[in-house]
Design a protein around this motif. Structure first.
Motif, PDB file in Angstrom:
ATOM      1  N   LYS A 155      -5.063   2.223   4.227  1.00  0.00           N
ATOM      2  CA  LYS A 155      -4.162   2.742   5.274  1.00  0.00           C
ATOM      3  C   LYS A 155      -4.287   4.258   5.397  1.00  0.00           C
ATOM      4  O   LYS A 155      -4.483   4.803   6.481  1.00  0.00           O
ATOM      5  CB  LYS A 155      -2.684   2.426   4.942  1.00  0.00           C
ATOM      6  N   THR A 156      -4.177   4.926   4.234  1.00  0.00           N
ATOM      7  CA  THR A 156      -4.195   6.388   4.258  1.00  0.00           C
ATOM      8  C   THR A 156      -5.559   6.913   4.711  1.00  0.00           C
ATOM      9  O   THR A 156      -5.628   7.831   5.536  1.00  0.00           O
ATOM     10  CB  THR A 156      -3.824   6.946   2.866  1.00  0.00           C
ATOM     11  N   SER A 157      -6.648   6.319   4.198  1.00  0.00           N
ATOM     12  CA  SER A 157      -7.983   6.775   4.602  1.00  0.00           C
ATOM     13  C   SER A 157      -8.148   6.657   6.110  1.00  0.00           C
ATOM     14  O   SER A 157      -8.717   7.543   6.757  1.00  0.00           O
ATOM     15  CB  SER A 157      -9.069   5.946   3.931  1.00  0.00           C
TER      16      SER A 157
HETATM   17  N1  LIG Z   1     -13.759   2.280   2.555  1.00  0.00           N
HETATM   18  C1  LIG Z   1     -13.512   2.663   1.287  1.00  0.00           C
HETATM   19  N2  LIG Z   1     -14.489   2.640   0.370  1.00  0.00           N
HETATM   20  C2  LIG Z   1     -14.267   3.005  -0.921  1.00  0.00           C
HETATM   21  N3  LIG Z   1     -13.083   3.418  -1.366  1.00  0.00           N
HETATM   22  C3  LIG Z   1     -12.052   3.463  -0.507  1.00  0.00           C
HETATM   23  C4  LIG Z   1     -12.207   3.087   0.877  1.00  0.00           C
HETATM   24  N4  LIG Z   1     -11.020   3.234   1.503  1.00  0.00           N
HETATM   25  C5  LIG Z   1     -10.172   3.684   0.580  1.00  0.00           C
HETATM   26  N5  LIG Z   1     -10.776   3.821  -0.623  1.00  0.00           N
HETATM   27  C6  LIG Z   1     -10.172   4.265  -1.908  1.00  0.00           C
HETATM   28  O1  LIG Z   1      -9.257   3.257  -2.315  1.00  0.00           O
HETATM   29  C7  LIG Z   1      -8.024   3.833  -2.712  1.00  0.00           C
HETATM   30  C8  LIG Z   1      -6.912   3.346  -1.783  1.00  0.00           C
HETATM   31  O2  LIG Z   1      -7.190   3.791  -0.476  1.00  0.00           O
HETATM   32  P1  LIG Z   1      -6.034   4.305   0.495  1.00  0.00           P
HETATM   33  O3  LIG Z   1      -5.203   5.322  -0.212  1.00  0.00           O
HETATM   34  O4  LIG Z   1      -6.632   4.690   1.773  1.00  0.00           O
HETATM   35  O5  LIG Z   1      -5.213   2.944   0.636  1.00  0.00           O
HETATM   36  P2  LIG Z   1      -3.690   2.728   1.042  1.00  0.00           P
HETATM   37  O6  LIG Z   1      -3.636   1.396   1.692  1.00  0.00           O
HETATM   38  O7  LIG Z   1      -3.183   3.884   1.795  1.00  0.00           O
HETATM   39  O8  LIG Z   1      -2.987   2.687  -0.398  1.00  0.00           O
HETATM   40  P3  LIG Z   1      -1.392   2.742  -0.706  1.00  0.00           P
HETATM   41  O9  LIG Z   1      -0.885   1.357  -0.403  1.00  0.00           O
HETATM   42  O10 LIG Z   1      -1.327   3.084  -2.167  1.00  0.00           O
HETATM   43  O11 LIG Z   1      -0.805   3.774   0.185  1.00  0.00           O
HETATM   44  C9  LIG Z   1      -8.228   5.328  -2.691  1.00  0.00           C
HETATM   45  O12 LIG Z   1      -8.615   5.751  -3.964  1.00  0.00           O
HETATM   46  C10 LIG Z   1      -9.368   5.535  -1.706  1.00  0.00           C
HETATM   47  O13 LIG Z   1     -10.140   6.657  -2.013  1.00  0.00           O
END
Ligand SMILES: Nc1ncnc2c1ncn2[C@@H]1O[C@H](COP(=O)(O)OP(=O)(O)OP(=O)(O)O)[C@@H](O)[C@H]1O
Ligand SMILES: [Mg+2]
Length: 251
Positions: free
Chosen positions: A15-17
Motif C-alpha cells: 500500500k505504502t509503496s
Molecule cells: N514490489 C515490491 N517488491 C519488493 N519489496 C516490496 C515491494 N513492495 C513493497 N515491498 C517491501 O515490503 C514491505 C511492505 O511494503 P509496504 O510498506 O509498501 O506495504 P504496506 O501494505 O503499506 O504495509 P503496512 O500494512 O505495514 O502498512 C516493505 O519493506 C517494502 O519495502
C-alpha cells in the motif's frame, strides 16, 4: 479534486509503496498532489523525509476532526515540487475511538479529507491495514480504492471479504480496483492465482507491480523508486499503474 486510496485490510502488501510512487508520479505530471499518511506508523512520511508529528497527537488534527477546524497548517512540503504531505500523526492511532465518539462518525474523516484536499488536483491516501470506521470513511470519500493483491490464496480471501463488505455497506463497487503487487512470475502459485483472478475479478487492473529489490531499497534511499531509479522496470510498472488510474478518473 480526485481522491485515490491505497487500501487493504492485509498488512505488508505494498500500500505504502504504491501511495508514495503514485503521489510522486502525479506531481511529476504537473498535478498538485497531497499525500495523506493515515497510518500512524508513518512509513510514507518517512519515505519523503518529513518528520512525523511529535509523540503527542496534534491538537489541530483532533480539533479539525471533532470540530471541523482547519488543519491546513499541518501540511508539509516535500523535496518535490507540487507534492505536499500530511504527515502521520499520533491522533490517527486512536482514530476509530475518536470517530466513534462524534456525530456523523461515518462521514467525519471523509469531510476532513475533502476539506484538506480541496485546493489539490489529487489526494492520495496511505491507509493502515484495518477494516473499521476509518476504512468506511475512506471508502465513502475516495473516487478509487486501489487494493494491492499479492497473488496468493490468502490475498484472494482478503479481496473477496472486502468486496462483500462493500456490497453490504452499499458502497459503489466500481470504486474498488485491485492490482497485483509483489509479483514473482517464476512462482507457480503467483502465475496460477493471477490467471484465475483475472478471469473471476473483472475489476482487476492490467498493471501489476513486480517483486523487486529496487522497490525494497526505497527504505535506504528514502525516496520513491520513480525518483532514484526512473529507468528500472519497477518504475515503469508504477508509471503504468499511474496512467491506468488516471485513465479511470477521466469522465
Ligand atoms: N514490489 C515490491 N517488491 C519488493 N519489496 C516490496 C515491494 N513492495 C513493497 N515491498 C517491501 O515490503 C514491505 C511492505 O511494503 P509496504 O510498506 O509498501 O506495504 P504496506 O501494505 O503499506 O504495509 P503496512 O500494512 O505495514 O502498512 C516493505 O519493506 C517494502 O519495502
Ligand atoms: Mg503501509
Amino acid at each position: 479534486m480526485k481522491i485515490i486510496a491505497c487500501y487493504s485490510s492485509k498488512g505488508g502488501v505494498g500500500k505504502t509503496s504504491a501511495a508514495v510512487n503514485l503521489a510522486y508520479a502525479s506531481a511529476k505530471h504537473g498535478l498538485k498532489t497531497l499525500l495523506i499518511d493515515l497510518d500512524q506508523q508513518g512509513a510514507s512520511t518517512f519515505y519523503f523525509r518529513v518528520r512525523p508529528e511529535k509523540a503527542q497527537p496534534s491538537k489541530t488534527i483532533i480539533r479539525s476532526l471533532v470540530q471541523k477546524r482547519d488543519a491546513t497548517k499541518e501540511i508539509r512540503e516535500t523535496d518535490f515540487e507540487l507534492l505536499h504531505i500530511l504527515p502521520a500523526n499520533q491522533a490517527f492511532r486512536n482514530l476509530d475511538s475518536l470517530l466513534d465518539g462524534i456525530k456523523k462518525s461515518k462521514r467525519r474523516l471523509a469531510d476532513f479529507i475533502e476539506d484538506l484536499g480541496s485546493s489539490y488536483d489529487r489526494v492520495i491516501l496511505d491507509c493502515p491495514p484495518t477494516l473499521s470506521l476509518m476504512a468506511e470513511n475512506v471508502f465513502r470519500t475516495s473516487d478509487i480504492v486501489l487494493i494491492p493483491v499479492v497473488p496468493t490464496t490468502l490475498s484472494e480471501r482478503t479481496l473477496s471479504q472486502l468486496t462483500e463488505f462493500f456490497k453490504e455497506a452499499d458502497f459503489k463497487k466500481k470504486k474498488l480496483r485491485p492490482f497485483f503487487s509483489m509479483v514473482e512470475k517464476r512462482k507457480r502459485i503467483h502465475s496460477d492465482t493471477m490467471s484465475r483472478l483475472r478471469l473471476s475479478e473483472k475489476r482487476m487492473l492490467r498493471s501489476s507491480i513486480p517483486y523487486s529489490a529496487e522497490i525494497e531499497s526505497m527504505g535506504t534511499h528514502r525516496a520513491p523508486v520513480l525518483q532514484f531509479s526512473p529507468a528500472h522496470p519497477s518504475s515503469q510498472a508504477f508509471r503504468e499503474l499511474w496512467m491506468e488510474v488516471e485513465s479511470l478518473l477521466k469522465p
